[in-house]
Design an enzyme around this catalytic site. Structure first.
Site, PDB file in Angstrom:
ATOM      1  N   GLY A 164      36.228 -20.202  56.386  1.00  0.00           N
ATOM      2  CA  GLY A 164      36.662 -19.257  55.368  1.00  0.00           C
ATOM      3  C   GLY A 164      37.131 -19.994  54.135  1.00  0.00           C
ATOM      4  N   GLY A 165      37.636 -19.244  53.169  1.00  0.00           N
ATOM      5  CA  GLY A 165      38.074 -19.860  51.940  1.00  0.00           C
ATOM      6  C   GLY A 165      39.276 -20.765  52.116  1.00  0.00           C
ATOM      7  N   ASP A 280      41.494  -5.248  54.006  1.00  0.00           N
ATOM      8  CA  ASP A 280      40.301  -6.100  53.965  1.00  0.00           C
ATOM      9  C   ASP A 280      39.370  -5.784  55.134  1.00  0.00           C
ATOM     10  OD1 ASP A 280      38.614  -7.959  52.885  1.00  0.00           O
ATOM     11  OD2 ASP A 280      39.656  -9.703  53.691  1.00  0.00           O
TER      12      ASP A 280
END
Length: 454
Positions: A164-165, A280
């Site tokens: 992920g980021g 999200d």
């Protein structure tokens, strides 16, 4: 021990006391005849003992034979022996019971020391055994960093489940019976660390069958780690848009996933206190276990510090926007207004992905992208066009009536105006009749559907 000896001696003392001894028969002699007028029955002066025995002033003493005394002593000994035998038997039984209990406890502690490395995480990990932890705050475990290093083989690249980021997710093997996922997040600062711990404790209180369970956390330098239950089949995004070409996701399985997600959202919106907004919802945050049960991943919110509480209208200037392009509701993106209807909008996008197998945002050309909502909306309301946009992997495998119902639910969920969208509870009840009984719904089907994907 003194009390035991006392109990044993009481019967002997009782039966040997004067009350139980052989009595001496003492009574006055009846009047004797006149010594001057002897009779035949009493010869005059038989012997000297007769003079003493028949003296008018001396009581006659008759001694009972020792036979009665011996009999009473024998009875006392028998009773005492019986009591002693009973007490010894009870003591023996108690000793055997204690030995068995100690043996069982030793076996359990031996197994724990062999299979585990410390104490238990808590109620969530009872079925997995014990793990060594550094400390506890509330109901969640602070795990030692070295344990994570050992479980992930020093965060070996081959154990990466996803990226992920803010970091990677690793597969962790704590023992042969317990595997988990470890998410590594980079962030530093004392304030961030304190906020992270507070959020961990808040998320640890969220317990639902359709929400991924947080098992523990670790803070090591500027890195933070989350340990959560392993979801063997990965994310919905992988199955819809990955190399599997969606072949494992049949129509019934997709409806089951939609129902599971609705149940998880209903729990956040209706059962949590205060009610929570996920913020999200997307296919990569919907994880699937070995039986394709879907669970919402709420742990990703830790990068933004938390699920939001429902508080009506928020201003764009005082709220940190979060979410993923293609799933974010228009009012949240444009005005910063966040409500539970924002999650409902994202759920509608998930339904469109399940129906069509398309990504939420796709490139039209090098300079332009198009959202799945904009592209699909005109065709969702046209029954003649709807079957043509269905994912080829499930085309012609469902009842058309059910297809129209799901499309209608999706259209309502992605309405631009939040007030036109249904509550997630209403969505949930609309899906139950579309899911087979074997998969948690109420639909009766002629053949079991579990065999189609297990």
């Amino acid at each position: 021990m003194k009390k035991l000896l006392l109990l044993l001696l009481i019967p002997i003392w009782v039966f040997s006391s004067p009350l139980f001894a052989a009595p001496l028969d003492v009574k006055p002699d009846p009047p004797v005849s006149d010594p001057l007028l002897p009779t035949e029955k009493d010869p005059f002066f038989k012997n000297s003992s007769d003079i003493i025995a028949h003296s008018p002033d001396v009581a006659e003493v008759k001694v009972v034979h020792h036979h009665d005394l011996n009999k009473k002593i024998l009875i006392a000994l028998v009773v005492s022996s019986s009591l002693l035998g009973g007490i010894l038997l009870l003591l023996s039984c108690f000793s055997i019971y204690r030995l068995k209990r100690l043996k069982k406890c030793n076996e359990k502690s031996g197994q724990s020391s062999d299979n585990a490395k410390g104490i238990s995480f808590g109620p969530i990990l009872e079925k997995f055994g014990s793990l060594k932890i550094g400390g506890k705050k509330g109901s969640i475990a602070a795990i030692e960093y070295q344990l994570l290093v050992a479980a992930t083989n020093n965060f070996e690249e081959g154990n990466i489940l996803g990226e992920g980021g803010l970091g990677c997710v690793y597969k962790a093997c704590f023992n042969e019976n317990f595997h988990a996922a470890v998410k590594k997040i980079y962030a530093g600062g004392q304030e961030v660390e304190r906020e992270f711990e507070n959020e961990v404790q808040s998320l640890s209180k969220i317990q639902h069958q359709n929400i991924v369970s947080l098992l523990g956390y670790c803070i090591h330098g500027e890195a933070r780690f989350l340990v959560y239950e392993m979801m063997e089949n990965g994310s919905l995004e992988f199955h819809l848009h990955g190399p599997s070409h969606r072949s494992t996701l049949t129509w019934h399985v997709r409806m089951k996933i939609a129902l599971d997600v609705a149940r998880g959202l209903e729990y956040l919106h209706e059962s949590c206190n205060p009610p929570l907004i996920h913020r999200d919802i997307k296919s990569s945050n919907i994880l699937l276990d070995s039986h394709f049960n879907a669970k919402l991943n709420t742990l990703v919110q830790l990068s933004d510090f938390g699920l939001a509480t429902t508080g009506g209208n928020s201003n764009k200037t005082n709220i940190k926007l979060s979410g993923t392009l293609g799933y974010v509701a228009p009012e949240y993106l444009l005005d910063g207004k966040l409500t539970d209807k924002s999650d409902v909008y994202a759920f509608g996008v998930i339904l469109l992905e399940l129906l069509m197998g398309r990504r939420p945002v796709e490139k039209v050309d090098e300079t332009q992208c198009q959202s799945i909502v904009t592209w699909a909306m005109p065709q969702l309301t046209d029954r003649s066009k709807l079957p043509n946009i269905v994912d080829p992997a499930i085309k012609n495998t469902m009842d058309l009536k059910h297809l129209y119902q799901v499309a209608a639910i999706a259209v309502l969920c992605v309405q631009p105006e939040p007030s036109y969208r249904p509550l997630i509870t209403d969505v949930l009840h609309s899906f139950i009749p579309l899911v087979p009984v074997d998969l948690g719904g109420s639909l009766r089907v002629t053949e079991p559907v579990l065999s189609t994907f297990v």
